[in-house]
Design a protein around this motif. Sequence first.
Motif, short mmCIF file in Angstrom:
data_model
loop_
_atom_site.label_atom_id
_atom_site.label_comp_id
_atom_site.label_asym_id
_atom_site.label_seq_id
_atom_site.Cartn_x
_atom_site.Cartn_y
_atom_site.Cartn_z
N SER A 88 29.12 37.74 48.62
CA SER A 88 30.11 37.56 49.67
C SER A 88 31.42 38.26 49.33
N LYS A 89 32.16 38.62 50.37
CA LYS A 89 33.42 39.32 50.20
C LYS A 89 34.46 38.38 49.60
N ILE A 90 35.34 38.93 48.79
CA ILE A 90 36.36 38.13 48.11
C ILE A 90 37.52 37.83 49.04
N ASP A 91 37.95 36.59 49.05
CA ASP A 91 39.17 36.21 49.76
C ASP A 91 40.31 36.28 48.73
N TYR A 92 41.04 37.38 48.74
CA TYR A 92 42.09 37.58 47.74
C TYR A 92 43.23 36.59 47.88
N ARG A 93 43.32 35.92 49.00
CA ARG A 93 44.38 34.92 49.18
C ARG A 93 44.18 33.72 48.28
N THR A 94 42.98 33.58 47.72
CA THR A 94 42.70 32.48 46.80
C THR A 94 42.81 32.92 45.34
N LEU A 133 37.63 33.91 35.19
CA LEU A 133 37.68 34.87 36.28
C LEU A 133 36.60 34.57 37.32
N THR A 134 37.03 34.54 38.58
CA THR A 134 36.11 34.28 39.70
C THR A 134 36.15 35.40 40.73
N GLY A 135 37.12 36.30 40.62
CA GLY A 135 37.28 37.35 41.61
C GLY A 135 36.80 38.70 41.11
N VAL A 136 37.71 39.48 40.49
CA VAL A 136 37.35 40.81 40.04
C VAL A 136 37.88 41.04 38.63
N LEU A 137 37.18 41.92 37.93
CA LEU A 137 37.64 42.46 36.65
C LEU A 137 37.57 43.97 36.77
N VAL A 138 38.73 44.62 36.74
CA VAL A 138 38.81 46.07 36.87
C VAL A 138 39.37 46.64 35.57
N ASN A 139 38.64 47.56 34.96
CA ASN A 139 39.12 48.26 33.78
C ASN A 139 39.32 49.73 34.13
N VAL A 140 40.49 50.26 33.79
CA VAL A 140 40.80 51.65 34.12
C VAL A 140 40.28 52.54 33.01
N ALA A 141 39.26 53.32 33.33
CA ALA A 141 38.70 54.30 32.39
C ALA A 141 39.30 55.66 32.73
N SER A 142 38.51 56.71 32.71
CA SER A 142 39.00 58.06 33.01
C SER A 142 37.81 58.98 33.15
N THR A 143 38.00 60.08 33.88
CA THR A 143 36.94 61.08 33.93
C THR A 143 36.70 61.68 32.53
N LEU A 144 37.70 61.60 31.65
CA LEU A 144 37.50 62.09 30.28
C LEU A 144 36.54 61.20 29.50
N GLY A 145 36.21 60.03 30.03
CA GLY A 145 35.22 59.19 29.40
C GLY A 145 33.80 59.70 29.59
N SER A 171 27.55 40.03 34.09
CA SER A 171 28.21 39.17 35.08
C SER A 171 27.44 39.04 36.38
N ARG A 172 26.31 39.71 36.49
CA ARG A 172 25.52 39.62 37.72
C ARG A 172 25.09 38.17 37.95
N GLY A 173 25.27 37.72 39.18
CA GLY A 173 24.90 36.35 39.52
C GLY A 173 26.00 35.33 39.31
N THR A 174 27.12 35.75 38.72
CA THR A 174 28.23 34.81 38.48
C THR A 174 29.26 34.81 39.60
N GLY A 175 29.20 35.84 40.47
CA GLY A 175 30.21 35.98 41.52
C GLY A 175 31.36 36.88 41.12
N LEU A 176 31.51 37.15 39.82
CA LEU A 176 32.58 38.03 39.35
C LEU A 176 32.19 39.49 39.59
N ARG A 177 33.08 40.25 40.20
CA ARG A 177 32.84 41.66 40.45
C ARG A 177 33.52 42.47 39.35
N VAL A 178 32.75 43.28 38.63
CA VAL A 178 33.24 44.04 37.49
C VAL A 178 33.15 45.52 37.82
N LEU A 179 34.23 46.25 37.56
CA LEU A 179 34.27 47.67 37.92
C LEU A 179 35.09 48.47 36.93
#
Length: 269
Positions: free
Chosen positions: A2-8, A132-144, A172-180
């Motif tokens: 399901s889509k994340i409600d960022y207001r929460t 964490l219940t929403g998102v986890l975003v890690n900033v990588a790079s094209t140099l990676g 994290s699959r199945g936990t609801g946390l979106r990792v990117l």
Amino acid sequence: MSKIDYRTQTTLITGASAGLGAEFARGFAERGSNLVLVARRADRLETLADELSAKHKITVTVVPFDLTVPAAGEALAKEVARRGITVTSLVNNAGFGTHAPFRQDDPERMQQEIGLNVSSLVDVTRAFIDQLTGVLVNVASTLGYQPWPNAAVYGATKAFVLSFTEALWQESRGTGLRVLAISPGPTRTEFFDALGSDDMARGVPKQTPRQVVTTALRALDRRNPPPSVVSGTFNWVGTLVSRFTTRRVTALAFGAMTQWQMGSSRSGH
């Protein structure tokens, strides 16, 4: 999924005082998320916090903090908890790069680079991931995605971030946390000022921070978000080189590109 409600959500963003970190803050604020802004420059954080809280009617907490200290994750988590805040989404953006032949690079500066780009990112992620219940975003790079001579350490740290994040995506699959993992190419930020050179991006089109953040948020909005995404078609095509050639050819190709960029810089073009 399901889509994340960022207001929460309450989203903690590291390196939030400028560049991609500040743009991530604006992007999450526009979606209604409360924010915890972390960086060393308190004055910039306060200015951004005032802007976003007034414009979007959200709660923005400023936490001036040096992520290079030992056990940074635990210390940051304790400070956030002391303020009565529960973080539910996390953006690990803090980091910097060095640009020099490895034999000439300053050893102490390299250790700081590895510490912030790798150790602190892992430490902060571990400190918060259980809540964490929403998102986890890690900033990588094209140099990676490929070796880059004269930025050997920086590229290696981002390869770590990319691999680490993709593994967490599976865990994290199945936990609801979106990792990117979001991999920008050259971007119009203060990165090159801190680097002391723009040779790495010479001849390569730069994206805006807004374009990078939009790419990340759109990926997170998908029904089945991917583990990683490259921002920008030109940058994505560049990463294909390492996928369809040998490691030897890749290293030689990017070495030749680096030499061309540095030669172009010296000739004034």
